[in-house]
Design an enzyme around this catalytic site. Structure first.
Site, PDB file in Angstrom:
ATOM      1  N   ASP A 243       0.843  -1.187   0.000  1.00 33.73           N
ATOM      2  CA  ASP A 243       0.000   0.000   0.000  1.00 33.73           C
ATOM      3  C   ASP A 243       0.885   1.246   0.000  1.00 33.73           C
ATOM      4  O   ASP A 243       1.640   1.475   0.955  1.00 33.73           O
ATOM      5  CB  ASP A 243      -0.893  -0.021   1.245  1.00 33.73           C
ATOM      6  CG  ASP A 243      -1.962   1.059   1.229  1.00 33.73           C
ATOM      7  OD1 ASP A 243      -1.949   1.906   0.312  1.00 33.73           O
ATOM      8  OD2 ASP A 243      -2.808   1.057   2.149  1.00 33.73           O
TER       9      ASP A 243
ATOM     10  N   HIS B  78     -12.128  -2.559   0.729  1.00 33.97           N
ATOM     11  CA  HIS B  78     -11.363  -1.943   1.801  1.00 33.97           C
ATOM     12  C   HIS B  78     -12.127  -2.130   3.107  1.00 33.97           C
ATOM     13  O   HIS B  78     -13.328  -1.894   3.161  1.00 33.97           O
ATOM     14  CB  HIS B  78     -11.213  -0.451   1.475  1.00 33.97           C
ATOM     15  CG  HIS B  78     -10.488   0.353   2.494  1.00 33.97           C
ATOM     16  ND1 HIS B  78     -11.140   1.217   3.362  1.00 33.97           N
ATOM     17  CD2 HIS B  78      -9.171   0.472   2.775  1.00 33.97           C
ATOM     18  CE1 HIS B  78     -10.249   1.832   4.121  1.00 33.97           C
ATOM     19  NE2 HIS B  78      -9.044   1.401   3.785  1.00 33.97           N
TER      20      HIS B  78
ATOM     21  N   GLU C 212      -1.232  -0.700  -4.062  1.00 33.27           N
ATOM     22  CA  GLU C 212      -2.464   0.017  -3.731  1.00 33.27           C
ATOM     23  C   GLU C 212      -2.238   1.522  -3.649  1.00 33.27           C
ATOM     24  O   GLU C 212      -1.231   1.975  -3.100  1.00 33.27           O
ATOM     25  CB  GLU C 212      -3.001  -0.493  -2.394  1.00 33.27           C
ATOM     26  CG  GLU C 212      -4.261   0.202  -1.925  1.00 33.27           C
ATOM     27  CD  GLU C 212      -4.817  -0.405  -0.656  1.00 33.27           C
ATOM     28  OE1 GLU C 212      -5.509   0.321   0.083  1.00 33.27           O
ATOM     29  OE2 GLU C 212      -4.570  -1.598  -0.395  1.00 33.27           O
TER      30      GLU C 212
ATOM     31  N   ASP D 284     -15.112   0.713  -0.246  1.00 31.51           N
ATOM     32  CA  ASP D 284     -15.329   0.470   1.175  1.00 31.51           C
ATOM     33  C   ASP D 284     -16.835   0.483   1.423  1.00 31.51           C
ATOM     34  O   ASP D 284     -17.499   1.483   1.155  1.00 31.51           O
ATOM     35  CB  ASP D 284     -14.628   1.550   2.002  1.00 31.51           C
ATOM     36  CG  ASP D 284     -14.651   1.267   3.492  1.00 31.51           C
ATOM     37  OD1 ASP D 284     -15.748   0.982   4.025  1.00 31.51           O
ATOM     38  OD2 ASP D 284     -13.587   1.331   4.115  1.00 31.51           O
TER      39      ASP D 284
ATOM     40  N   GLU E 167     -10.415   3.050  -2.025  1.00 36.56           N
ATOM     41  CA  GLU E 167     -10.943   3.233  -0.676  1.00 36.56           C
ATOM     42  C   GLU E 167     -11.474   4.637  -0.445  1.00 36.56           C
ATOM     43  O   GLU E 167     -12.289   4.861   0.447  1.00 36.56           O
ATOM     44  CB  GLU E 167      -9.883   2.898   0.370  1.00 36.56           C
ATOM     45  CG  GLU E 167      -8.724   3.869   0.436  1.00 36.56           C
ATOM     46  CD  GLU E 167      -7.647   3.419   1.401  1.00 36.56           C
ATOM     47  OE1 GLU E 167      -7.497   4.071   2.447  1.00 36.56           O
ATOM     48  OE2 GLU E 167      -6.972   2.420   1.105  1.00 36.56           O
TER      49      GLU E 167
ATOM     50  N   HIS F 242      -0.501   4.231  -0.133  1.00 37.79           N
ATOM     51  CA  HIS F 242      -1.298   5.106   0.741  1.00 37.79           C
ATOM     52  C   HIS F 242      -1.383   6.538   0.235  1.00 37.79           C
ATOM     53  O   HIS F 242      -1.603   7.467   1.022  1.00 37.79           O
ATOM     54  CB  HIS F 242      -0.717   5.071   2.160  1.00 37.79           C
ATOM     55  CG  HIS F 242      -1.757   5.107   3.242  1.00 37.79           C
ATOM     56  ND1 HIS F 242      -1.986   6.219   4.016  1.00 37.79           N
ATOM     57  CD2 HIS F 242      -2.621   4.164   3.683  1.00 37.79           C
ATOM     58  CE1 HIS F 242      -2.940   5.968   4.887  1.00 37.79           C
ATOM     59  NE2 HIS F 242      -3.345   4.723   4.709  1.00 37.79           N
TER      60      HIS F 242
END
Length: 381
Positions: free
Chosen positions: A183, A284, A209, A257, A235, A185
């Site tokens: 990830d 997510h 990700e 999500d 997400e 992020h």
């Protein structure tokens, strides 16, 4: 049968549970957790309750349409999360009313088991090998880790080498038969992410990700074209309309999500949209038990579901754990690296209402940390 009461409970560590009760005493639960904004979402749930009270809870799609489109100003993370928790609770109510799990209402199960992954490394990853060993010990066969902590705007050689070293350590611990996802992020610029990806290819990550922040989704096609590693994102996308451009750009894995992106109802549609682009979904869910149960209910009825994130033991869980609010934890136990088909009515888990109300009375607001670069400017967390 009408909706008689709608309540929202912020609880530790950073979750928001929604409770809907009908006039004959049936209760449905959902999760509207929007990390860092629980109190704001709670206010939105309270406003939506003014519309819902007195209505037939069975009209899930009509309520979804009104709550998402009934006002001139709409959309965004807060309102979408409020709708998500309400949507989950209405599906929970319908399943309980009919004594069937939600996946039966979505067309029936297409699989018997859903693979899951666990988190290792924390926000600033370290000692991933030991943490991966602990995940393997509970039976999981896949993990996800942050690629880095704070990342400079144009990643240095040392920073990139450190990411590769951590992923290499993970790969050495996992071997060739298990998976590690990385990830980023949203901490990396496009240029830095493009430099990193080829360095990771020999380690065969399961996916990369969020290589860029969602507001820069218009450049993600350049990331897709820079590597053979599957690219995942989503997400922080909240609707089919927001997922369409990244699917058109060629992402391999969509990550809606269910507590942010319109609940079970909208994520089902996002999954169908992804399928038309030969993409899979990996929802997510570093959240609570209701979000996880909702993800699993949808996943059991979704053909292009890949794997499920879950947050049992995650570093964010301070003050409460995922299963602390569940009366019977057995439906959410790990079996062969994942979760077996939920068979209970509704979302398939039973919430400990006393524990929820008691925890909500002690609620303390959670905020993510604010990171800064060496020059004092704000950095992506």
């Amino acid at each position: 049968m009408i909706i008689d009461r709608v309540e929202a409970f912020p609880v530790a560590p950073r979750w928001l549970f929604v409770r809907i009760e009908t006039n004959d005493g049936l209760v449905g639960w959902g999760e509207a957790s929007l990390e860092g904004y629980a109190d704001v979402v709670r206010a939105a749930v309270d406003q939506f309750a003014e519309y819902l009270i007195g209505k037939d809870p069975a009209l899930i799609e009509d309520h979804w349409q009104v709550l998402t489109k009934g006002q001139f100003y709409r959309g965004g993370a807060v309102l979408a999360s409020a709708v998500s928790g309400i949507d989950q609770a209405l599906w929970d109510l319908k399943g309980k009313r009919l004594s069937v799990p939600v996946h039966d209402l979505l067309g029936g199960a297409v699989r018997d088991r859903i693979r899951a992954y666990g988190w290792v490394g924390g926000d600033d990853p370290a000692e991933v090998a030991d943490q991966i060993s602990a995940q393997l010990a509970v039976g999981l066969t896949a993990v996800k880790m942050n690629g880095s902590g704070k990342m400079s705007r144009n990643g240095s050689v040392a920073e990139l080498d450190a990411v590769v070293a951590r992923v290499a350590s993970a790969r050495a611990t996992l071997g060739p038969d298990r998976d590690v996802a990385v990830d980023l992020h949203g901490r990396f610029t496009l240029g830095t992410a493009r430099r990193l990806a080829p360095l990771l290819e020999p380690l065969h990550p399961f996916f990369i990700e969020e290589p860029v922040v969602p507001e820069n989704s218009h450049v993600i096609e350049r990331m897709v074209d820079a590597t053979t590693i599957p690219i995942a994102t989503g997400e922080r996308l909240y609707s089919r309309q927001e997922f369409l451009p990244v699917l058109q750009a060629g992402i391999a894995i969509a990550q809606p999500d269910l507590s942010h992106a319109g609940g079970i109802s909208e994520v089902r549609r996002i999954a169908a949209l992804a399928e038309t682009f030969d993409a899979v979904i990996a929802p997510h869910c570093p959240l609570g038990p209701l979000a996880l149960a909702a993800c699993l209910q949808g996943g059991f009825a979704t053909p292009n579901h890949l794997i499920q994130e879950q947050s049992i033991g995650i570093h964010y869980n301070k003050g409460a754990e995922v299963l602390d609010y569940v009366l019977d934890t057995s439906p959410l136990k790990f079996v062969d690296g994942g979760f077996e088909k939920l068979t209970g009515p509704g979302l398939g888990i039973e919430i400990d209402e006393h524990a929820v109300r008691e925890a909500s009375s002690r609620w303390e607001r959670w905020q993510n940390p604010i990171w800064r670069h060496a020059d004092g400017s704000v950095a992506e967390w």
